[in-house]
Write an enzyme that holds these catalytic residues in place. Structure first.
Site, PDB file in Angstrom:
ATOM      1  N   ASP A  39       1.164  -1.121   0.003  1.00  0.00           N
ATOM      2  CA  ASP A  39       0.189   0.265  -0.150  1.00  0.00           C
ATOM      3  C   ASP A  39       0.855   1.426   0.020  1.00  0.00           C
ATOM      4  OD1 ASP A  39      -1.773   1.369   0.628  1.00  0.00           O
ATOM      5  OD2 ASP A  39      -1.898   1.812   2.038  1.00  0.00           O
ATOM      6  N   ASP A  43      -3.894   3.961   2.839  1.00  0.00           N
ATOM      7  CA  ASP A  43      -5.309   4.261   3.451  1.00  0.00           C
ATOM      8  C   ASP A  43      -6.071   2.144   3.476  1.00  0.00           C
ATOM      9  OD1 ASP A  43      -5.438   2.484   0.858  1.00  0.00           O
ATOM     10  OD2 ASP A  43      -6.368   2.980  -0.427  1.00  0.00           O
ATOM     11  N   ASP A 214     -10.302 -14.874 -16.742  1.00  0.00           N
ATOM     12  CA  ASP A 214     -11.014 -15.627 -15.160  1.00  0.00           C
ATOM     13  C   ASP A 214     -12.036 -16.514 -16.073  1.00  0.00           C
ATOM     14  OD1 ASP A 214     -11.514 -15.375 -12.266  1.00  0.00           O
ATOM     15  OD2 ASP A 214     -13.561 -14.061 -13.416  1.00  0.00           O
ATOM     16  N   GLU A 277      -7.639 -19.900 -17.344  1.00  0.00           N
ATOM     17  CA  GLU A 277      -8.461 -20.261 -15.320  1.00  0.00           C
ATOM     18  C   GLU A 277     -10.148 -20.708 -16.298  1.00  0.00           C
ATOM     19  OE1 GLU A 277     -11.085 -19.767 -11.704  1.00  0.00           O
ATOM     20  OE2 GLU A 277     -11.901 -18.440 -13.311  1.00  0.00           O
TER      21      GLU A 277
HETATM   22  C1  NOJ Z   1     -12.307 -16.966  -9.864  1.00  0.00           C
HETATM   23  C2  NOJ Z   1     -11.102 -16.104  -9.679  1.00  0.00           C
HETATM   24  O1  NOJ Z   1     -10.279 -16.200  -9.076  1.00  0.00           O
HETATM   25  C3  NOJ Z   1     -12.594 -15.244  -8.143  1.00  0.00           C
HETATM   26  O2  NOJ Z   1     -11.747 -15.029  -7.529  1.00  0.00           O
HETATM   27  C4  NOJ Z   1     -13.340 -14.126  -8.393  1.00  0.00           C
HETATM   28  O3  NOJ Z   1     -14.267 -14.676  -7.377  1.00  0.00           O
HETATM   29  C5  NOJ Z   1     -14.290 -15.372  -9.855  1.00  0.00           C
HETATM   30  N1  NOJ Z   1     -13.655 -16.312 -10.652  1.00  0.00           N
HETATM   31  C6  NOJ Z   1     -15.628 -14.809  -9.894  1.00  0.00           C
HETATM   32  O4  NOJ Z   1     -15.384 -13.913 -10.947  1.00  0.00           O
END
Ligand code: NOJ
Length: 557
Positions: A39, A43, A214, A277
């Site tokens: 940080d 904050d 993602d 992912e």
């Molecule tokens: C995978 C991400 O790593 C996670 O943190 C997130 O909550 C979900 N996808 C939804 O975007």
């Protein structure tokens, strides 16, 4: 946007070992969870300037690239995975200029930078969703069932708990596989494709070296959005194809993105990558995401989920290598991330096992992902009070468990929600801000406090406390990454199993042999070579080696 921001900073020419075509094939990539890394403004929330100031730590650690979790404009309903503006930096994390500065500094240090892209859903504050007309076309709205449409359109459950549908005050329902503040996009609409391609170009033009995609298995839903027919759906993710995950249609999107990414190879050696992912039921189905015309890498969650048992580890390693080899892709390895219980805690609360698992991972062929703080051996924080919790799954009673594999306390849950864990299965415990220096919280995290409380006993775990101590986990990681760079046999390339007693794994890489003793006690075997690096003190006497319990050793052969 200033002129400066439009001229990308050049990516490093030869980071990592530089072996073979494709820097990602053996890259060690460090995940920065921006909110919890460093940080700069007091904050209590990590930010891009904080990351930039601490990049020398990553350089010293010896990683090749950094993956930054979402820092885009967002109401933060799910730690930034609810994006309201994909081209803006959230004021919590800084400005676009800070992102540009970070990229330049990282590239000057020889580090590549990957950013997160969130294409399955946006925030409910995204301008597409707040405009009812646009929303109907670009998200998944359906009429409800029941006499007055009072029942959800189907039986799908949110990964975070409860139904995957929310009714609007107009009477219709929208799909959200995650929180209600994260409506799923309608990828049947070409405008959605066009917008995401434009977003990718925006960040590529700024100079990023790739994207972590993602929920890369989620954008396409089965036609007609059919019922699944039974509950506990989150438990099925990763064990079977569901109408909302791992549908074959997602691959067309990845192929289009690959063409776009390849278009950024500009003859100067720039190679930008996509990392999926994706949760798929088998390594074979996961390998489909990394076919030559799709993404470059996919996270190997099967490895992360493996229990600390020699046979189980061997099985998962073989299956992963075979599946990725079948499509010519490198395998990736990962033990921790911001969604799962830190591996020090997950592997039985044993730092010895965590260190051994890390050395095992770094000896395997392919690329490895590290999660911030694992280089310090940080455990999961298991006593966070309810009032500081932020994980949306905590508030929705979402999935928090998986069948525990033998030798583990838990199993990582699919896509996004931590498994049964040291505390209660939610994800805040792995997201506690990093300790950098000093004797008391916030341990140099920043000039203010920290958004989640850090344990009072973390002083010995700070970067400063561990630096220079050869017995520390930080120095173990540094030494391992240094050897990976120095020894051409590590990283991408061949591997063969060597004979070993029950409970022990042994395999060779060119010039190196790796032994892993998964048993809780010492094992003696003929010394296979000269010890190069060990997660615990190994002794060699009269040609016999004594491997401590829960240890991994690299031998020069
Ligand atoms: C995978 C991400 O790593 C996670 O943190 C997130 O909550 C979900 N996808 C939804 O975007």
């Amino acid at each position: 946007m200033t002129q400066e921001l439009t001229s990308p900073s050049p990516a490093p020419q030869a980071p990592g070992s530089g072996r073979g075509p494709g820097w990602w094939r053996d890259a060690v990539i460090y995940q920065v969870y921006v909110r919890s890394f460093a940080d700069s403004d007091g904050d209590g929330i990590g930010d891009l300037r904080g990351v930039r100031e601490r990049l020398p730590h990553l350089k010293d650690l010896g990683v090749d690239a950094v993956w930054l979790t979402p820092f885009y404009a967002s109401p933060q309903a799910d730690g930034g995975y609810d994006v309201a503006d994909y081209r803006a930096v959230d004021p919590l994390f800084g400005t676009l200029q800070d992102a540009d500065d970070l990229l330049r500094t990282a590239h000057d240090l020889g580090l590549r930078v990957i950013v997160d892209i969130v294409p399955n859903h946006t925030s409910d504050r995204h301008p597409w969703f707040t405009d009812p007309e646009l929303a109907r076309q670009r998200y998944l709205f359906r009429p409800g069932k029941g006499e007055n449409g009072e029942l959800p359109p189907n039986d799908w459950e949110s990964i975070f708990g409860g139904p995957a549908w929310t009714r609007t005050d107009r009477g219709d329902w929208y799909l959200h596989l995650f929180a209600p503040q994260q409506p799923d996009l309608n990828w049947e609409n070409p405008e959605v494709h066009a917008e995401f391609e434009a977003i990718l170009r925006f960040w590529l033009d700024l100079g990023v070296d790739g994207f972590r995609v993602d929920v890369a298995h989620g954008m396409i839903k089965a036609p007609g959005l059919p019922d699944i027919g039974h509950g506990a759906q989150a438990q099925l993710i990763g064990s079977q194809v569901l109408p909302f995950f791992d549908q074959d249609g997602v691959h067309a999107i990845h192929r289009a993105w690959r063409r776009l990414l390849d278009g950024y190879g500009d003859g100067s050696g720039r190679q930008v990558i996509g990392v999926a992912e994706a949760w798929a039921p088998t390594p074979e189905r996961l390998a489909l995401y990394v076919r030559p015309d799709e993404l470059h890498q996919a996270f190997n969650f099967q490895f992360l989920n493996a229990p600390w048992q020699a046979d189980a580890l061997r099985t998962v390693i073989e299956a992963s290598l075979a599946a990725t080899a079948s499509v010519g892709a490198p395998t990736t390895w990962v033990l921790s991330n911001h969604d799962v219980v830190r591996h020090t805690t997950r592997l039985g609360g044993s730092l010895a096992r965590a260190r051994a698992a890390s050395l095992l991972m770094l000896a395997l062929p392919g690329s490895a992902y590290l999660y911030q703080g694992e280089e310090l051996g940080l455990p999961e924080v298991t006593d966070l009070p309810d009032e500081v919790r932020q994980d949306p799954a905590f508030f929705r009673g979402g999935r928090a468990t998986g069948a525990a594999g033998p030798g583990t306390d838990t199993e990582a849950a699919p896509d996004g929600v931590a498994a049964a864990s040291g505390q209660d299965g939610f994800r805040d415990g792995c997201r506690v801000p990093l300790p950098w220096s000093g004797e008391a919280p916030p341990y140099g995290f920043g000039p203010g406090g920290s958004w989640l409380p850090q344990p009072a006993d973390w002083a010995p775990l700070t970067v400063a406390a561990q630096t220079g101590d050869p017995a520390s986990t930080l120095e173990l990681y540094r030494a391992a990454l240094e050897l990976r760079r120095r020894l051409p046999g590590l990283g991408d390339g061949p591997m063969s199993w060597a004979p070993a007693p029950d409970g022990v794994l042994a395999f060779t890489r060119p010039g190196v042999l790796c032994t892993v003793n998964t048993l809780g006690h010492d094992v003696e075997l003929p010394a296979p070579g000269t010890p190069l690096l060990s997660s615990a003190p190994v002794t060699v006497q009269d040609s016999a080696a004594r491997l401590p319990g829960d240890s991994c050793t690299w031998w020069a052969i």
